[in-house]
Design an enzyme around this catalytic site. Structure first.
Site, PDB file in Angstrom:
ATOM      1  N   CYS A  75      21.794  41.392  -7.870  1.00 26.68           N
ATOM      2  CA  CYS A  75      22.090  39.978  -7.633  1.00 26.68           C
ATOM      3  C   CYS A  75      22.399  39.311  -8.971  1.00 26.68           C
ATOM      4  O   CYS A  75      21.572  39.369  -9.890  1.00 26.68           O
ATOM      5  CB  CYS A  75      20.903  39.295  -6.962  1.00 26.68           C
ATOM      6  SG  CYS A  75      21.096  37.516  -6.892  1.00 26.68           S
ATOM      7  N   CYS A  81      17.279  32.582 -10.934  1.00 28.62           N
ATOM      8  CA  CYS A  81      17.019  31.966  -9.626  1.00 28.62           C
ATOM      9  C   CYS A  81      15.537  32.035  -9.244  1.00 28.62           C
ATOM     10  O   CYS A  81      14.871  33.037  -9.488  1.00 28.62           O
ATOM     11  CB  CYS A  81      17.864  32.674  -8.579  1.00 28.62           C
ATOM     12  SG  CYS A  81      17.612  32.061  -6.917  1.00 28.62           S
ATOM     13  N   CYS A  84      14.068  34.954  -5.173  1.00 26.87           N
ATOM     14  CA  CYS A  84      13.348  36.230  -5.028  1.00 26.87           C
ATOM     15  C   CYS A  84      12.526  36.483  -6.292  1.00 26.87           C
ATOM     16  O   CYS A  84      13.023  36.313  -7.388  1.00 26.87           O
ATOM     17  CB  CYS A  84      14.318  37.400  -4.909  1.00 26.87           C
ATOM     18  SG  CYS A  84      15.542  37.242  -3.634  1.00 26.87           S
ATOM     19  N   CYS A 160      24.180  34.690  -1.511  1.00 27.26           N
ATOM     20  CA  CYS A 160      22.768  35.047  -1.635  1.00 27.26           C
ATOM     21  C   CYS A 160      22.491  36.249  -0.755  1.00 27.26           C
ATOM     22  O   CYS A 160      22.769  36.219   0.445  1.00 27.26           O
ATOM     23  CB  CYS A 160      21.904  33.858  -1.225  1.00 27.26           C
ATOM     24  SG  CYS A 160      20.164  34.292  -1.130  1.00 27.26           S
ATOM     25  N   GLN A 284      10.061  31.704  12.569  1.00 28.95           N
ATOM     26  CA  GLN A 284       9.954  32.698  11.494  1.00 28.95           C
ATOM     27  C   GLN A 284      11.334  32.974  10.904  1.00 28.95           C
ATOM     28  O   GLN A 284      12.299  33.103  11.647  1.00 28.95           O
ATOM     29  CB  GLN A 284       9.351  34.005  12.041  1.00 28.95           C
ATOM     30  CG  GLN A 284       7.900  33.888  12.456  1.00 28.95           C
ATOM     31  CD  GLN A 284       6.933  33.786  11.272  1.00 28.95           C
ATOM     32  OE1 GLN A 284       7.318  33.729  10.119  1.00 28.95           O
ATOM     33  NE2 GLN A 284       5.653  33.732  11.583  1.00 28.95           N
ATOM     34  N   TYR A 313      -1.716  26.644  16.622  1.00 27.84           N
ATOM     35  CA  TYR A 313      -0.607  26.551  15.660  1.00 27.84           C
ATOM     36  C   TYR A 313       0.615  27.253  16.275  1.00 27.84           C
ATOM     37  O   TYR A 313       1.214  28.138  15.660  1.00 27.84           O
ATOM     38  CB  TYR A 313      -0.945  27.208  14.320  1.00 27.84           C
ATOM     39  CG  TYR A 313      -2.243  26.763  13.694  1.00 27.84           C
ATOM     40  CD1 TYR A 313      -2.266  25.676  12.804  1.00 27.84           C
ATOM     41  CD2 TYR A 313      -3.442  27.418  13.968  1.00 27.84           C
ATOM     42  CE1 TYR A 313      -3.457  25.276  12.217  1.00 27.84           C
ATOM     43  CE2 TYR A 313      -4.627  27.016  13.396  1.00 27.84           C
ATOM     44  CZ  TYR A 313      -4.635  25.950  12.519  1.00 27.84           C
ATOM     45  OH  TYR A 313      -5.815  25.560  11.936  1.00 27.84           O
ATOM     46  N   GLU A 334      -0.034  22.521  18.990  1.00 24.99           N
ATOM     47  CA  GLU A 334       0.875  22.400  17.850  1.00 24.99           C
ATOM     48  C   GLU A 334       0.967  20.911  17.471  1.00 24.99           C
ATOM     49  O   GLU A 334       0.973  20.044  18.337  1.00 24.99           O
ATOM     50  CB  GLU A 334       2.257  22.956  18.265  1.00 24.99           C
ATOM     51  CG  GLU A 334       3.438  22.556  17.431  1.00 24.99           C
ATOM     52  CD  GLU A 334       3.377  23.040  15.983  1.00 24.99           C
ATOM     53  OE1 GLU A 334       3.026  24.209  15.742  1.00 24.99           O
ATOM     54  OE2 GLU A 334       3.682  22.220  15.086  1.00 24.99           O
ATOM     55  N   ASP A 382      -2.299  31.115  14.018  1.00 23.05           N
ATOM     56  CA  ASP A 382      -1.143  31.374  13.150  1.00 23.05           C
ATOM     57  C   ASP A 382      -0.903  30.124  12.289  1.00 23.05           C
ATOM     58  O   ASP A 382       0.119  29.435  12.441  1.00 23.05           O
ATOM     59  CB  ASP A 382       0.086  31.714  14.015  1.00 23.05           C
ATOM     60  CG  ASP A 382       1.277  32.159  13.180  1.00 23.05           C
ATOM     61  OD1 ASP A 382       1.144  32.275  11.948  1.00 23.05           O
ATOM     62  OD2 ASP A 382       2.350  32.391  13.767  1.00 23.05           O
ATOM     63  N   CYS A 409       0.680  33.985   6.718  1.00 25.46           N
ATOM     64  CA  CYS A 409       1.706  34.265   5.700  1.00 25.46           C
ATOM     65  C   CYS A 409       1.093  34.145   4.304  1.00 25.46           C
ATOM     66  O   CYS A 409       1.806  34.185   3.304  1.00 25.46           O
ATOM     67  CB  CYS A 409       2.887  33.324   5.855  1.00 25.46           C
ATOM     68  SG  CYS A 409       2.425  31.603   5.731  1.00 25.46           S
TER      69      CYS A 409
END
Ligand SMILES: C[S@@+](CC[C@H](N)C(=O)[O-])C[C@H]1O[C@@H](n2cnc3c(N)ncnc32)[C@H](O)[C@@H]1O
Length: 454
Positions: A75, A81, A84, A160, A284, A313, A334, A382, A409
């Site tokens: 990349c 950047c 990532c 990207c 997601q 959630y 939610e 979640d 996450c």
């Protein structure tokens, strides 16, 4: 005597670990050194760039022996950047490091001694690029792009490798062209002045696009011109909206979204269900891997048609809807109104009648449902990155639900919450990481817990 460190000092180090942010870790004379973009097994000469009481920061000056886990850069923006953090690392090794990160968090934050035995190998991607279904671009006079690493300075990009192929060089160039031709003023985060704040594309696996133009106010936009321009240049746009964010700061989306052309959403199908995704609701970002994640939850849930599920959630109802055909009743909670609207639409779209959604915070709504005599055999949690409210965890422990599946996450906050559950009478059965975010230091994790003490 304790060694006195100086900025500018040069030394040779062996890298032994890696952080989520893409820093290699070395230890020297009892001090931890974080070295930007170094990776385990690199033998490098570094220069100390920051001296703190607890740690040092360093920069690579020379590679003496590059790690076997380094890979060719693919990349052109990687060095600057902020997107990532792990793109310079071999993908199989990324997955090993993610598993290790989950183990470390469970061990050190979650106080789970046998974490290593519990954590399964990461479920990864065969082709770990072009996976994102949501592209959020900031704006700069030189074009749309992302924040430069460790700054709020926007670097323009033309393509990207993490974005879905439907948001490629052509689509980015079209947005740049519109910005130039429309002469819309660009928002300045520091001065809180200007109109255009960002661009969000969402895509589905059929290649349809939802485009949101984020502005501080609508006054500079000619909506007809906007519609004509984008629908002609990017024919796979099926939804075009303006999102108004008049708040200070760098949060991209504001509370008001106005659809100016097409539908208010795009549709994605996953696990034999259809889901509508609107500009503001959570979905997601890696659809292929999300499908594997949900399949993993269904398998671990091991539920039958006599049992009820709380899906806390729940976002647009994805997990609950995927589980609904195996259960008696699902209750989803939610706090974002648009997501609850999407969830209800999703239930109708999928002809699912054994699911109901409640708007509000899980920690407020759940106790009310319990008071009404509603209960469940399985709870899905979640939460967002910050994890669950402690009051919610206490409430779940008190009502003694037999099985909990925690999807997260952020394995650090997850481990903090799991520690409370284990202290409250639960034990971990298994931990399954799923890589939803290749080339970054993030990983999604599913933890199955069962009640051992009544
Ligand atoms: C990680 S997402 C999960 C969404 C969904 N389970 C999925 O897989 O698409 C977390 C969701 O929790 C919602 N949320 C955040 N805080 C909440 C709270 N205190 N109570 C209920 N929902 C909350 C967010 O709006 C978001 O939709």
């Amino acid at each position: 005597m304790k060694r006195q460190w100086q900025i500018g000092e040069i030394l040779q180090v062996q890298i032994t670990d890696l952080t989520k942010n893409g820093e290699g870790v070395a230890h020297e004379d009892g001090m931890t050194i974080f070295i930007d973009r170094a990776i385990p097994e690199d033998l490098v000469v570094i220069q100390i760039s920051k001296v703190k009481q607890q740690y040092l920061k360093g920069k690579i000056v020379k590679f003496l022996q590059p790690s076997q886990f380094r890979r060719e850069q693919d990349c052109p923006y990687f060095e600057i950047c902020g997107g990532c953090q792990w793109r310079h690392i071999d993908y199989l090794f990324q997955m090993q490091m993610k598993r290790q990160m989950v183990i470390n968090h469970l061990k050190h934050i979650g106080q789970i001694d046998h974490a290593k035995q519990l954590v399964q190998p990461v479920i990864g991607m065969k082709n770990p690029d072009y996976y994102r279904n949501k592209a959020q671009f900031k704006v700069s006079p030189a074009g749309i792009g992302y924040y430069k690493r460790k700054s709020h300075y926007v670097i323009p990009i033309q393509k990207c490798r993490t974005q879905s192929r439907v948001v490629g060089q052509k689509e980015i160039a079209v947005v740049d062209q519109w910005i130039n031709e429309s002469r819309v003023t660009l928002y300045d985060e520091k001065k809180h002045r200007g109109c255009l704040r960002g661009i969000v594309f969402r895509s589905n696996r059929r290649g349809e696009l939802l485009l949101s133009i984020i502005v501080s106010n609508e006054s500079e936009l000619d909506k007809n011109e906007l519609i004509h321009f984008f629908t002609k240049k990017i024919p796979n746009i099926v939804s075009l909206s303006i999102n108004i964010n008049a708040q200070k700061g760098n949060k991209i989306l504001g509370k008001t979204t106005k659809v100016i052309w097409g539908r208010a959403y795009i549709i994605e199908d996953m696990c034999d269900c259809y889901f509508q995704i609107s500009a503001a609701s959570f979905f997601q970002v890696n659809t292929d891997q999300a499908e594997k994640l949900y399949q993993c939850v269904i398998k671990l849930a091991d539920i039958n048609r006599t049992q009820n599920v709380f899906d806390l959630y729940c976002g647009t109802g994805t997990i609950g809807l995927c589980l609904s055909k195996y259960t008696k009743q699902v209750y989803g909670i939610e706090c974002v109104p648009e997501a609850v609207d999407d969830a209800r639409e999703n239930a109708t779209r999928n002809n699912v009648h054994n699911i109901s959604f409640y708007l509000g915070k899980a920690e407020d709504v759940l106790p009310t449902l319990l008071e009404q005599g509603i209960n469940a055999d399985l709870v899905i949690l979640d939460p967002p990155r910050k994890g669950c409210a402690q009051s919610l965890i206490n409430c779940l422990i008190q009502c003694g639900i037999s099985k909990i599946i925690y999807v997260s996450c952020d394995s650090a906050t997850m481990a903090r919450d799991i520690c409370l559950f284990t202290q409250g009478g639960y034990q971990i059965e298994t931990v399954q990481p799923v890589d939803l975010f290749p080339q970054t230091g993030h990983v999604e994790t599913v933890v199955l817990m069962s009640r051992v003490e009544k």
